[in-house]
Structures are given as structure tokens and as C-alpha cells.
Motif scaffolding. Structure first.
Motif, PDB file in Angstrom:
ATOM      1  N   VAL A   1      45.028  65.939  23.588  1.00 35.26           N
ATOM      2  CA  VAL A   1      45.959  66.391  24.616  1.00 35.26           C
ATOM      3  C   VAL A   1      45.941  65.398  25.769  1.00 35.26           C
ATOM      4  N   VAL A   2      47.132  64.944  26.162  1.00 39.76           N
ATOM      5  CA  VAL A   2      47.283  64.014  27.276  1.00 39.76           C
ATOM      6  C   VAL A   2      48.305  64.585  28.256  1.00 39.76           C
ATOM      7  N   THR A   3      48.443  63.941  29.410  1.00 39.67           N
ATOM      8  CA  THR A   3      49.448  64.353  30.385  1.00 39.67           C
ATOM      9  C   THR A   3      50.852  64.062  29.847  1.00 39.67           C
ATOM     10  N   ALA A   4      51.755  65.014  30.022  1.00 39.12           N
ATOM     11  CA  ALA A   4      53.130  64.820  29.575  1.00 39.12           C
ATOM     12  C   ALA A   4      53.774  63.673  30.352  1.00 39.12           C
ATOM     13  N   TYR A   5      54.911  63.205  29.854  1.00 38.34           N
ATOM     14  CA  TYR A   5      55.556  62.053  30.470  1.00 38.34           C
ATOM     15  C   TYR A   5      56.787  62.490  31.284  1.00 38.34           C
ATOM     16  N   ASP A   6      57.275  61.567  32.118  1.00 39.70           N
ATOM     17  CA  ASP A   6      58.479  61.760  32.932  1.00 39.70           C
ATOM     18  C   ASP A   6      58.380  63.039  33.766  1.00 39.70           C
ATOM     19  N   GLU A   7      59.479  63.815  33.821  1.00 38.33           N
ATOM     20  CA  GLU A   7      59.508  64.983  34.700  1.00 38.33           C
ATOM     21  C   GLU A   7      58.465  66.029  34.335  1.00 38.33           C
ATOM     22  N   GLN A   8      58.099  66.099  33.052  1.00 39.72           N
ATOM     23  CA  GLN A   8      57.147  67.122  32.630  1.00 39.72           C
ATOM     24  C   GLN A   8      55.723  66.840  33.100  1.00 39.72           C
ATOM     25  N   SER A   9      55.463  65.628  33.576  1.00 36.69           N
ATOM     26  CA  SER A   9      54.099  65.295  33.993  1.00 36.69           C
ATOM     27  C   SER A   9      53.654  66.118  35.199  1.00 36.69           C
ATOM     28  N   GLN A  10      54.607  66.653  35.981  1.00 37.79           N
ATOM     29  CA  GLN A  10      54.261  67.438  37.163  1.00 37.79           C
ATOM     30  C   GLN A  10      54.293  68.941  36.892  1.00 37.79           C
ATOM     31  N   ILE A  11      54.525  69.321  35.659  1.00 37.78           N
ATOM     32  CA  ILE A  11      54.567  70.733  35.282  1.00 37.78           C
ATOM     33  C   ILE A  11      53.228  71.136  34.684  1.00 37.78           C
ATOM     34  N   ASP A  12      52.706  72.288  35.111  1.00 39.88           N
ATOM     35  CA  ASP A  12      51.494  72.809  34.478  1.00 39.88           C
ATOM     36  C   ASP A  12      51.784  73.059  32.995  1.00 39.88           C
ATOM     37  N   ARG A  13      50.896  72.562  32.139  1.00 38.90           N
ATOM     38  CA  ARG A  13      51.068  72.768  30.700  1.00 38.90           C
ATOM     39  C   ARG A  13      50.324  74.038  30.301  1.00 38.90           C
ATOM     40  N   CYS A  14      51.074  75.105  30.084  1.00 38.82           N
ATOM     41  CA  CYS A  14      50.492  76.384  29.689  1.00 38.82           C
ATOM     42  C   CYS A  14      50.814  76.655  28.225  1.00 38.82           C
ATOM     43  N   SER A  15      49.805  77.023  27.459  1.00 36.58           N
ATOM     44  CA  SER A  15      49.973  77.222  26.026  1.00 36.58           C
ATOM     45  C   SER A  15      49.183  78.445  25.581  1.00 36.58           C
ATOM     46  N   VAL A  16      49.534  78.927  24.407  1.00 34.19           N
ATOM     47  CA  VAL A  16      48.758  79.975  23.744  1.00 34.19           C
ATOM     48  C   VAL A  16      48.271  79.400  22.419  1.00 34.19           C
ATOM     49  N   LEU A  17      46.975  79.475  22.197  1.00 32.28           N
ATOM     50  CA  LEU A  17      46.365  78.959  20.980  1.00 32.28           C
ATOM     51  C   LEU A  17      45.804  80.113  20.166  1.00 32.28           C
ATOM     52  N   VAL A  18      46.196  80.192  18.898  1.00 34.07           N
ATOM     53  CA  VAL A  18      45.635  81.168  17.963  1.00 34.07           C
ATOM     54  C   VAL A  18      44.868  80.385  16.910  1.00 34.07           C
ATOM     55  N   ARG A  19      43.577  80.604  16.850  1.00 34.00           N
ATOM     56  CA  ARG A  19      42.734  79.849  15.913  1.00 34.00           C
ATOM     57  C   ARG A  19      42.143  80.818  14.887  1.00 34.00           C
ATOM     58  N   THR A  20      42.435  80.572  13.610  1.00 33.03           N
ATOM     59  CA  THR A  20      41.989  81.429  12.514  1.00 33.03           C
ATOM     60  C   THR A  20      40.806  80.797  11.801  1.00 33.03           C
ATOM     61  N   ARG A  21      39.718  81.537  11.716  1.00 32.06           N
ATOM     62  CA  ARG A  21      38.520  81.068  11.026  1.00 32.06           C
ATOM     63  C   ARG A  21      38.145  82.041   9.914  1.00 32.06           C
ATOM     64  N   PRO A  22      37.392  81.586   8.920  1.00 30.81           N
ATOM     65  CA  PRO A  22      37.011  82.480   7.816  1.00 30.81           C
ATOM     66  C   PRO A  22      36.107  83.607   8.296  1.00 30.81           C
ATOM     67  N   GLY A  23      36.123  84.716   7.557  1.00 24.88           N
ATOM     68  CA  GLY A  23      35.201  85.805   7.847  1.00 24.88           C
ATOM     69  C   GLY A  23      33.754  85.344   7.773  1.00 24.88           C
ATOM     70  N   HIS A  24      32.901  86.012   8.511  1.00 25.57           N
ATOM     71  CA  HIS A  24      31.497  85.582   8.628  1.00 25.57           C
ATOM     72  C   HIS A  24      30.792  85.409   7.286  1.00 25.57           C
ATOM     73  N   GLU A  25      31.117  86.247   6.312  1.00 26.42           N
ATOM     74  CA  GLU A  25      30.392  86.223   5.046  1.00 26.42           C
ATOM     75  C   GLU A  25      30.972  85.229   4.034  1.00 26.42           C
ATOM     76  N   THR A  26      31.989  84.471   4.416  1.00 29.42           N
ATOM     77  CA  THR A  26      32.631  83.548   3.491  1.00 29.42           C
ATOM     78  C   THR A  26      31.734  82.355   3.185  1.00 29.42           C
ATOM     79  N   PRO A  27      31.447  82.055   1.907  1.00 24.89           N
ATOM     80  CA  PRO A  27      30.681  80.840   1.577  1.00 24.89           C
ATOM     81  C   PRO A  27      31.519  79.598   1.883  1.00 24.89           C
TER      82      PRO A  27
END
Length: 201
Positions: free
Chosen positions: A130-156
Motif C-alpha cells: 500500500v502506497v499513497t495515492a496519486y494526484d488529487e487522491q493523495s490528499q484523501i484519507d484512504r478508508c477501506s474494509v478488509l475481510v480476511r478468510t482463514r481456515p478453521g482452527h482444526e484444518t491440517p
């Protein structure tokens, strides 16, 4: 619920293309099973007027997950180009990085280390930063939603047998198999942090 519905669609497609039994991946990622999956909001402040561009906001890495979905409308995510120019064993030149353009109504979906593990590296874990956006977007706060899926605890944490993926090496066949809870919750995270600290030393 889309946080599990969309990954399950992706898992189902991958099962079919890899000639795995239906449910091979989805059964490892059931919503009711304990796991290290999470949803997180992210904020990277924009630059002040006249402020110089800074270093990458988040250093290059691969996700410690099966699938990561990013919802955002501001640029900032980058991936290496195909066959990037390298200045070190795992470090690309600056001009080897390419922007990932966020599109309205779309999510950015990335495969993580678990899918590489489950397929003996047939599926690749996507490197990004992740880097700073370019041009006009560089002054905008970059807000995102991240959904990260991992295997169940018992998964080999081992590769599934498939005619589309490489066979285990003798070393892999003889190695002890760890569950997801230990592999992702302790060993892999500690190794990841140690490598990044070493790289900054």
C-alpha cells in the motif's frame, strides 16, 4: 454474510478447476467453526497540501490467509508486474510496481498463503503493498474494509491430493502436519514479524 458467501463462490470454482471434491475448500472455512478470520476497517490519512510523498504505507507482503477481500474506492494498492526487475532476493524495483484500480461496486480479491499451501504452490499467494495515492487522491484519507478468510482452527495445513497440483516432496510427506490454529496463530505470524524486523535492521 457476503464475507463468507463470496469466498465460498471462489472456493467452489477453484475446487472444480483443480478437480477436487466439492466442499474440499469450503468445508475448511465454515462460518460456525473457530478460526482467525476477521473483518477490519483500515484508514491511511491523506497528505497535507505540499507534503512530500512518503514511503509505502504498508510494506510488500503476502496475506496470511486463504482469501482477502478489499472494499475501497481510493487508489493505493499495488502489485508487482509480471517478471519484475529485482534488486534483492524478495525486493522489486520501484518501477516494477503496478496500480490496482478500485472499481465502483467491485471488491479486490486476493489469494493468500493458505491456498498456496493447500495446492503445493499451484495457486500463488499474491504479493502487494500500500502506497499513497496519486494526484488529487493523495490528499484523501484512504478508508477501506478488509475481510480476511482463514481456515478453521482444526484444518491440517497440508496440500490436498489433486491431479492438477504437484505431488508432495519426500520432505513434505515426512514432516509433521500442523493445524491452522497453531500454524497461522503462532508459527507463521511470528516468522513473518521476525523477517520484517530483520529486513529493517
Amino acid at each position: 454474510m457476503e464475507g463468507t458467501t463470496i469466498p465460498n463462490i471462489v472456493f467452489g470454482i477453484l475446487e472444480r478447476e483443480l478437480k477436487l471434491a466439492s466442499g474440499t475448500f469450503t468445508s475448511c472455512h465454515r462460518l460456525a467453526d473457530p478460526s482467525h478470520s476477521f473483518l477490519r476497517t483500515l484508514r491511511y490519512p491523506g497528505l497535507e497540501a505540499g507534503q512530500a510523498l512518503d514511503k509505502p504505507r504498508l510494506f510488500s507482503h503476502r496475506d496470511i490467509a486463504s482469501i482477502a477481500m478489499l472494499f475501497t474506492w481510493v487508489c493505493g494498492l499495488q502489485i508487482p508486474k509480471e517478471n519484475p526487475d529485482m534488486i534483492g532476493p524478495d525486493e522489486e524495483t520501484e518501477d516494477s510496481w503496478r496500480w490496482v484500480e478500485p472499481l465502483p461496486g467491485h471488491a479486490i480479491v486476493n489469494l493468500g498463503d493458505a491456498m498456496s499451501n493447500f495446492t503445493n504452490n499451484k495457486l500463488k499467494s499474491g504479493k502487494h503493498r500500500v502506497v499513497t495515492a496519486y494526484d488529487e487522491q493523495s490528499q484523501i484519507d484512504r478508508c477501506s474494509v478488509l475481510v480476511r478468510t482463514r481456515p478453521g482452527h482444526e484444518t491440517p495445513m497440508k496440500a490436498f491430493k489433486s491431479p492438477m497440483t504437484p505431488e508432495d516432496t519426500p520432505e513434505q510427506a515426512e514432516a509433521d502436519c500442523m493445524t491452522s490454529e497453531y500454524y497461522w496463530g503462532d508459527l507463521c505470524v511470528r516468522k513473518f514479524i521476525a523477517e520484517k524486523i530483520k529486513g529493517k535492521a
